[in-house]
Design an enzyme around this catalytic site. Sequence first.
Site, PDB file in Angstrom:
ATOM      1  N   GLU A  37      -1.837 -13.896   3.676  1.00 18.05           N
ATOM      2  CA  GLU A  37      -0.530 -14.467   3.363  1.00 18.05           C
ATOM      3  C   GLU A  37      -0.533 -15.910   3.887  1.00 18.05           C
ATOM      4  OE1 GLU A  37       2.896 -12.458   4.982  1.00 18.05           O
ATOM      5  OE2 GLU A  37       4.242 -13.908   4.022  1.00 18.05           O
ATOM      6  N   ARG A 262      -8.248  -3.158  13.224  1.00 19.67           N
ATOM      7  CA  ARG A 262      -8.181  -4.610  13.312  1.00 19.67           C
ATOM      8  C   ARG A 262      -8.907  -5.074  14.563  1.00 19.67           C
ATOM      9  NH1 ARG A 262      -3.244  -6.435  12.038  1.00 19.67           N
ATOM     10  NH2 ARG A 262      -3.375  -8.359  13.194  1.00 19.67           N
ATOM     11  N   LYS A 272      -0.262 -14.045  13.810  1.00 22.48           N
ATOM     12  CA  LYS A 272       0.112 -15.372  13.305  1.00 22.48           C
ATOM     13  C   LYS A 272       1.470 -15.794  13.820  1.00 22.48           C
ATOM     14  CE  LYS A 272      -1.056 -14.390   9.023  1.00 22.48           C
ATOM     15  NZ  LYS A 272      -1.233 -14.475   7.573  1.00 22.48           N
TER      16      LYS A 272
HETATM   17  P1  ATP Z   1      -0.753 -11.215  11.382  1.00 22.44           P
HETATM   18  O1  ATP Z   1      -0.439  -9.883  11.956  1.00 22.44           O
HETATM   19  O2  ATP Z   1      -1.485 -12.124  12.314  1.00 22.44           O
HETATM   20  O3  ATP Z   1       0.397 -11.879  10.693  1.00 22.44           O
HETATM   21  P2  ATP Z   1      -1.585 -10.288   8.859  1.00 22.44           P
HETATM   22  O4  ATP Z   1      -2.310  -9.025   8.740  1.00 22.44           O
HETATM   23  O5  ATP Z   1      -0.155 -10.265   8.467  1.00 22.44           O
HETATM   24  O6  ATP Z   1      -1.834 -10.896  10.285  1.00 22.44           O
HETATM   25  P3  ATP Z   1      -2.636 -11.466   6.520  1.00 22.44           P
HETATM   26  O7  ATP Z   1      -2.654 -12.872   6.118  1.00 22.44           O
HETATM   27  O8  ATP Z   1      -1.795 -10.524   5.766  1.00 22.44           O
HETATM   28  O9  ATP Z   1      -2.270 -11.440   8.042  1.00 22.44           O
HETATM   29  O10 ATP Z   1      -4.116 -10.903   6.609  1.00 22.44           O
HETATM   30  C1  ATP Z   1      -5.049 -11.023   5.569  1.00 22.44           C
HETATM   31  C2  ATP Z   1      -6.085  -9.958   5.726  1.00 22.44           C
HETATM   32  O11 ATP Z   1      -6.718 -10.066   6.985  1.00 22.44           O
HETATM   33  C3  ATP Z   1      -5.457  -8.585   5.657  1.00 22.44           C
HETATM   34  O12 ATP Z   1      -6.267  -7.774   4.823  1.00 22.44           O
HETATM   35  C4  ATP Z   1      -5.473  -8.113   7.077  1.00 22.44           C
HETATM   36  O13 ATP Z   1      -5.598  -6.730   7.133  1.00 22.44           O
HETATM   37  C5  ATP Z   1      -6.676  -8.839   7.654  1.00 22.44           C
HETATM   38  N1  ATP Z   1      -6.489  -9.034   9.083  1.00 22.44           N
HETATM   39  C6  ATP Z   1      -5.474  -9.648   9.701  1.00 22.44           C
HETATM   40  N2  ATP Z   1      -5.610  -9.601  11.043  1.00 22.44           N
HETATM   41  C7  ATP Z   1      -6.762  -8.935  11.285  1.00 22.44           C
HETATM   42  C8  ATP Z   1      -7.468  -8.551  12.464  1.00 22.44           C
HETATM   43  N3  ATP Z   1      -7.005  -8.841  13.671  1.00 22.44           N
HETATM   44  N4  ATP Z   1      -8.621  -7.877  12.322  1.00 22.44           N
HETATM   45  C9  ATP Z   1      -9.102  -7.587  11.111  1.00 22.44           C
HETATM   46  N5  ATP Z   1      -8.495  -7.912   9.953  1.00 22.44           N
HETATM   47  C10 ATP Z   1      -7.336  -8.577  10.033  1.00 22.44           C
HETATM   48 MG    MG Z   2      -0.112  -9.161   6.205  1.00 22.16          MG
END
Ligand code: ATP
Ligand code: MG
Length: 567
Positions: A37, A262, A272
């Site tokens: 995102e 994760r 984020k």
């Molecule tokens: P945040 O919780 O930091 O906002 P998010 O999951 O909302 O992270 P996205 O931009 O939606 O952030 O993530 C893009 C991809 O990266 C998704 O498929 C998510 O599952 C993966 N991802 C995000 N954080 C991690 C992590 N700590 N370890 C592994 N994969 C991750």
């Molecule tokens: Mg997300």
Amino acid sequence: MDETVGSKANFVKEIIDEHLKAGRFGTCKVRTRFPPEPNGYLHIGHAKSICLNFGLAAEYGGLCNLRFDDTNPETEEVEYVDSIKEDVRWLGFDWEDREFFASDYYETLYEYAIELIRKGKAYVCDLTVDQVREYRGTINRPGKESPWRNRTVEENLDLFKRMRDGEFPDGSRTLRARIDMTHPNLLLRDPLMFRIRRETHYRRGDAWCIYPTYDWAHGQCDSIEGITHSICTLEFEVHRPLYDWFLDQLGIHHPQQIEFARLNVSHTVLSKRKLLELVEQGFVSGWDDPRMPTISGLRRRGYTPESIRAFCDLIGVARANSIVDAGVLDNCLRGELNRTAPRAMAVLRPLKVVVLNYPPDKVEEFDVMINPEDLSLGTRKVPFSRELFIEREDFMEDPPKKFYRLAPGREVRLRSAYFIKCEEVVKDPATGEIVELRCTFDPATRGGDSPDGRKVKSTLHWVSAAHAVEAEVRLHETLFTVRDPGDVPEGVDYKTNLNPGSLEVLKGCRMEPGLKDAKPGSRHQFERLGYFFADPLDSAPGNLVFNRTVTLRDEWVKLSRSGKTGE
Ligand code: ATP
Ligand code: MG
């Protein structure tokens, strides 16, 4: 591409292998996607997901898409899209022409919603957000059906179109899936599909005033792109029945969602929202602050794409959440830089040494290896003269038993140069601070070799005062003082765990003259100190700035050795 990525067995590959054997996706090749995102910069956790998705596609001869999952207009920005692309590319992955945006699928998602309304599987609901929550119930209490749940298909079609046309105020109506208000999984109790929000979208402008929810958008986007394996993190496991339900109702291409744990890294946060807060409130200099766990921060600190990929491969893919020690990433970098980084001598906290018996006008140049791990690189010239600088912490006037470095009356080796012996300590009469050491050298030890088998217990790095170039050095420690900074009791701010000493800026460091033209973005091993990176933004010839990327050894090893071996 790094051939090691994804080379290890893991449970995701087992699932894919089974699908391939059973022909689950017919003749389709493996298709994965990385779906960030654009509401922040990517961090090391995302790197794990990138390596996994692109790595699997490469390994199975398939393709991986880059898809911006941009369904929340409030927080998404072009700046983030651009940074994400730069970071994925820098990590070494190529999505070619497969750059997609969920926001390009709004029309299709709208059409799909109409299809569900027609099938009696979705309805326009007039409950407020609070009421929806109230009606949902809890794990122990079944939900209550919305009074609007049994509207006719015609009425739903009419209202939904008018929602889209902007006839109703924000939050006054939603489109909901019609599933089961008593379902044990709360996510299936008539989840929201569209909300009314008058927000300008960074790509679609004001074209839309209704926006799809994550659950409604994600699976359908996967399906539109022909994704076979939709890999996400563990918290989406409970969403999988809903992911499947939507696709089954629509009867369209049905990817398999697979969840993995994760990545968490010690002494930092990987959210984020929290990282944005640190940036906005000025706790760090920006998303690319070298202390940040962001890809751009790691890049600015001096980590290489290879080391991050090696790290992601090493930690592997599992289904159990854990915290990986920050030192594991450092170790992935050390091996690489040991092979690739040219050596140099740099004195971070200079203490002047005058070599009493060395002629005042004489300058010698020593040939010192550029990298002992790669002899083909040859040698560099390092000048030696009567006035030198050594590291302040390499001298103690009154050394404890296990301090083997320089002390009054003691002899040590200056690397690749001579043995010197400390004859006299000069202090500032006012403050008592040591300002100079007067030493003698033994000409017979030229090159640092002892002619008579005489041993010294320590070898120090040094620079010639007259020839040295000055530089600024930034030393970075972990951003937080505790292993799991996000783990705080109710009402306690995780920022109380910030490390007040995470950045130390040293000015007036002295470096061997060969570093004068160090290119911004170049990597060096400063002997005995660690690996350093000429800051790509702030460093320039004449105004050198180096970030310490990592120390030479794990911190705990260094601590246990400090002052004991002198090496
Ligand atoms: P945040 O919780 O930091 O906002 P998010 O999951 O909302 O992270 P996205 O931009 O939606 O952030 O993530 C893009 C991809 O990266 C998704 O498929 C998510 O599952 C993966 N991802 C995000 N954080 C991690 C992590 N700590 N370890 C592994 N994969 C991750
Ligand atoms: Mg997300």
